[in-house]
Scaffold this motif. Structure first.
Motif, PDB file in Angstrom:
ATOM      1  N   ARG A 137      33.003  30.748  65.308  1.00  0.00           N
ATOM      2  CA  ARG A 137      32.003  30.075  64.271  1.00  0.00           C
ATOM      3  C   ARG A 137      31.540  31.216  63.484  1.00  0.00           C
ATOM      4  O   ARG A 137      30.900  32.389  63.821  1.00  0.00           O
ATOM      5  CB  ARG A 137      31.044  29.440  64.936  1.00  0.00           C
ATOM      6  CG  ARG A 137      31.385  28.247  65.831  1.00  0.00           C
ATOM      7  CD  ARG A 137      30.270  27.579  66.508  1.00  0.00           C
ATOM      8  NE  ARG A 137      30.652  26.486  67.508  1.00  0.00           N
ATOM      9  CZ  ARG A 137      29.577  26.245  68.364  1.00  0.00           C
ATOM     10  NH1 ARG A 137      28.253  26.753  68.326  1.00  0.00           N
ATOM     11  NH2 ARG A 137      30.225  25.447  69.171  1.00  0.00           N
ATOM     12  N   PRO A 138      31.623  30.900  62.401  1.00  0.00           N
ATOM     13  CA  PRO A 138      30.789  31.717  60.975  1.00  0.00           C
ATOM     14  C   PRO A 138      29.429  31.744  61.105  1.00  0.00           C
ATOM     15  O   PRO A 138      28.946  30.593  61.684  1.00  0.00           O
ATOM     16  CB  PRO A 138      31.556  31.252  59.834  1.00  0.00           C
ATOM     17  CG  PRO A 138      31.783  29.833  60.057  1.00  0.00           C
ATOM     18  CD  PRO A 138      32.013  29.551  61.269  1.00  0.00           C
ATOM     19  N   TRP A 168      33.713  38.271  58.160  1.00  0.00           N
ATOM     20  CA  TRP A 168      34.337  38.326  59.516  1.00  0.00           C
ATOM     21  C   TRP A 168      34.755  39.570  59.941  1.00  0.00           C
ATOM     22  O   TRP A 168      34.574  39.977  60.918  1.00  0.00           O
ATOM     23  CB  TRP A 168      35.265  37.382  59.601  1.00  0.00           C
ATOM     24  CG  TRP A 168      34.919  35.810  59.965  1.00  0.00           C
ATOM     25  CD1 TRP A 168      34.504  35.555  61.154  1.00  0.00           C
ATOM     26  CD2 TRP A 168      34.846  34.712  59.168  1.00  0.00           C
ATOM     27  NE1 TRP A 168      34.384  34.178  61.073  1.00  0.00           N
ATOM     28  CE2 TRP A 168      34.440  33.477  59.959  1.00  0.00           C
ATOM     29  CE3 TRP A 168      35.133  34.451  57.770  1.00  0.00           C
ATOM     30  CZ2 TRP A 168      34.193  32.428  59.349  1.00  0.00           C
ATOM     31  CZ3 TRP A 168      34.967  33.295  57.100  1.00  0.00           C
ATOM     32  CH2 TRP A 168      34.524  32.155  58.158  1.00  0.00           C
ATOM     33  N   SER A 218      40.715  33.255  59.722  1.00  0.00           N
ATOM     34  CA  SER A 218      39.508  32.432  59.928  1.00  0.00           C
ATOM     35  C   SER A 218      38.811  32.138  58.658  1.00  0.00           C
ATOM     36  O   SER A 218      38.395  30.863  58.564  1.00  0.00           O
ATOM     37  CB  SER A 218      38.462  33.322  60.795  1.00  0.00           C
ATOM     38  OG  SER A 218      39.138  33.600  61.874  1.00  0.00           O
ATOM     39  N   TRP A 225      38.036  28.075  57.311  1.00  0.00           N
ATOM     40  CA  TRP A 225      36.829  27.800  57.147  1.00  0.00           C
ATOM     41  C   TRP A 225      36.704  26.890  55.806  1.00  0.00           C
ATOM     42  O   TRP A 225      36.121  26.064  55.587  1.00  0.00           O
ATOM     43  CB  TRP A 225      35.725  28.799  57.136  1.00  0.00           C
ATOM     44  CG  TRP A 225      34.298  28.416  57.000  1.00  0.00           C
ATOM     45  CD1 TRP A 225      33.341  28.178  58.260  1.00  0.00           C
ATOM     46  CD2 TRP A 225      33.801  28.048  55.941  1.00  0.00           C
ATOM     47  NE1 TRP A 225      32.269  27.831  57.675  1.00  0.00           N
ATOM     48  CE2 TRP A 225      32.156  27.633  56.185  1.00  0.00           C
ATOM     49  CE3 TRP A 225      33.937  28.303  54.567  1.00  0.00           C
ATOM     50  CZ2 TRP A 225      31.153  27.534  55.205  1.00  0.00           C
ATOM     51  CZ3 TRP A 225      33.000  28.079  53.527  1.00  0.00           C
ATOM     52  CH2 TRP A 225      31.579  27.580  54.065  1.00  0.00           C
ATOM     53  N   GLN A 233      38.555  23.663  55.983  1.00  0.00           N
ATOM     54  CA  GLN A 233      37.669  22.555  56.732  1.00  0.00           C
ATOM     55  C   GLN A 233      36.505  22.038  56.069  1.00  0.00           C
ATOM     56  O   GLN A 233      35.942  21.088  56.176  1.00  0.00           O
ATOM     57  CB  GLN A 233      37.226  23.322  58.265  1.00  0.00           C
ATOM     58  CG  GLN A 233      36.798  22.301  59.038  1.00  0.00           C
ATOM     59  CD  GLN A 233      36.193  23.150  60.268  1.00  0.00           C
ATOM     60  OE1 GLN A 233      36.386  24.345  60.414  1.00  0.00           O
ATOM     61  NE2 GLN A 233      35.498  22.097  61.221  1.00  0.00           N
ATOM     62  N   HIS A 234      35.917  22.850  55.346  1.00  0.00           N
ATOM     63  CA  HIS A 234      34.625  22.657  54.616  1.00  0.00           C
ATOM     64  C   HIS A 234      34.574  22.635  52.984  1.00  0.00           C
ATOM     65  O   HIS A 234      33.543  22.298  52.640  1.00  0.00           O
ATOM     66  CB  HIS A 234      33.611  23.645  55.046  1.00  0.00           C
ATOM     67  CG  HIS A 234      33.158  23.743  56.482  1.00  0.00           C
ATOM     68  ND1 HIS A 234      32.644  22.886  57.039  1.00  0.00           N
ATOM     69  CD2 HIS A 234      33.696  24.805  57.370  1.00  0.00           C
ATOM     70  CE1 HIS A 234      32.481  23.359  58.344  1.00  0.00           C
ATOM     71  NE2 HIS A 234      32.944  24.409  58.782  1.00  0.00           N
TER      72      HIS A 234
END
Length: 166
Positions: A94-95, A125, A139, A143, A146-147
Motif C-alpha cells: 500500500r502506498p 516507492w 506498483s 496505483w 486503480q485511482h
C-alpha cells in the motif's frame, strides 16, 4: 490478520533472510529487506517474500551490525532469533505518504513537475519504501490505474473550490 507458520528450513529455501539487503535485487520472490530497529548487539530487519501459494509474507529477523573494528557484544542469536517455527504475516503493498523536510531546489513547482506521475510515484516507492526499482514502477502504475477516476474527481472538486474562492 492472516498468518502462516514456516519452519526455519522452509524460510531458508525461500532465501529468507537474505545474506544481505542487496541480494533481493537478484531474486524475484524476495521483494523487500528493510531496517526496522537497532538492538544492543543486533539489528532487527523485515523481509517480504512470495511463498509457494503466491501470497506475500513478512517476517522479522535479527541480523548482525557491522561496526567495523568495534566490539559489538556476544554475537548473533541462533536462527536469527527464531524458534523452530516462524509466524509470518500476510502483507500487501500500500502506498504511504510521509512528510519529510528536503532542501529547496530550482525545480519547477508542483503544477509543473519535471517528471511524470509514474516516475514520481515510482521514486517514492523505490527510495522511501525500499522496493526494487521494477517493483516500484509496477506498483506506481497499478496505483495510477486503480485511482485515476478518484484523482480526477478530487482535482475537479479542487478546481471548483478554487474558482469559488476567487
Amino acid at each position: 490478520m492472516p498468518t502462516r507458520t514456516f519452519t526455519v528450513a522452509e524460510l531458508a529455501d525461500y532465501g529468507v533472510p537474505p545474506s544481505g539487503p542487496a541480494d533481493i535485487a537478484y531474486d524475484p520472490d524476495l521483494l523487500v529487506d528493510e531496517f526496522v530497529a537497532t538492538l544492543k548487539y543486533t539489528a532487527t530487519r523485515r523481509c517480504v517474500f512470495r511463498a509457494d501459494d503466491n501470497r506475500l509474507y513478512s517476517v522479522e529477523y535479527e541480523a548482525p551490525i557491522d561496526m567495523g573494528d568495534f566490539e559489538v557484544g556476544a554475537g548473533m542469536p541462533d536462527n536469527h532469533g527464531w524458534q523452530d517455527t516462524v509466524t509470518a504475516v500476510e502483507v500487501e503493498e500500500r502506498p504511504v505518504i510521509v512528510a519529510r523536510w528536503h532542501p529547496v531546489t530550482d525545480e519547477p513547482g508542483t503544477d509543473q513537475p519535471r517528471r511524470g506521475a509514474l516516475e514520481s510515484l515510482a521514486e517514492i516507492w523505490f527510495t522511501e519504501a525500499g522496493a526494487r526499482e521494477d517493483v516500484a514502477r509496477q506498483s506506481a502504475a497499478n496505483w495510477i490505474i486503480q485511482h485515476a477516476d478518484e484523482v480526477a474527481e478530487l482535482y475537479d472538486a479542487y478546481l471548483a473550490t478554487a474558482d469559488d474562492q476567487q
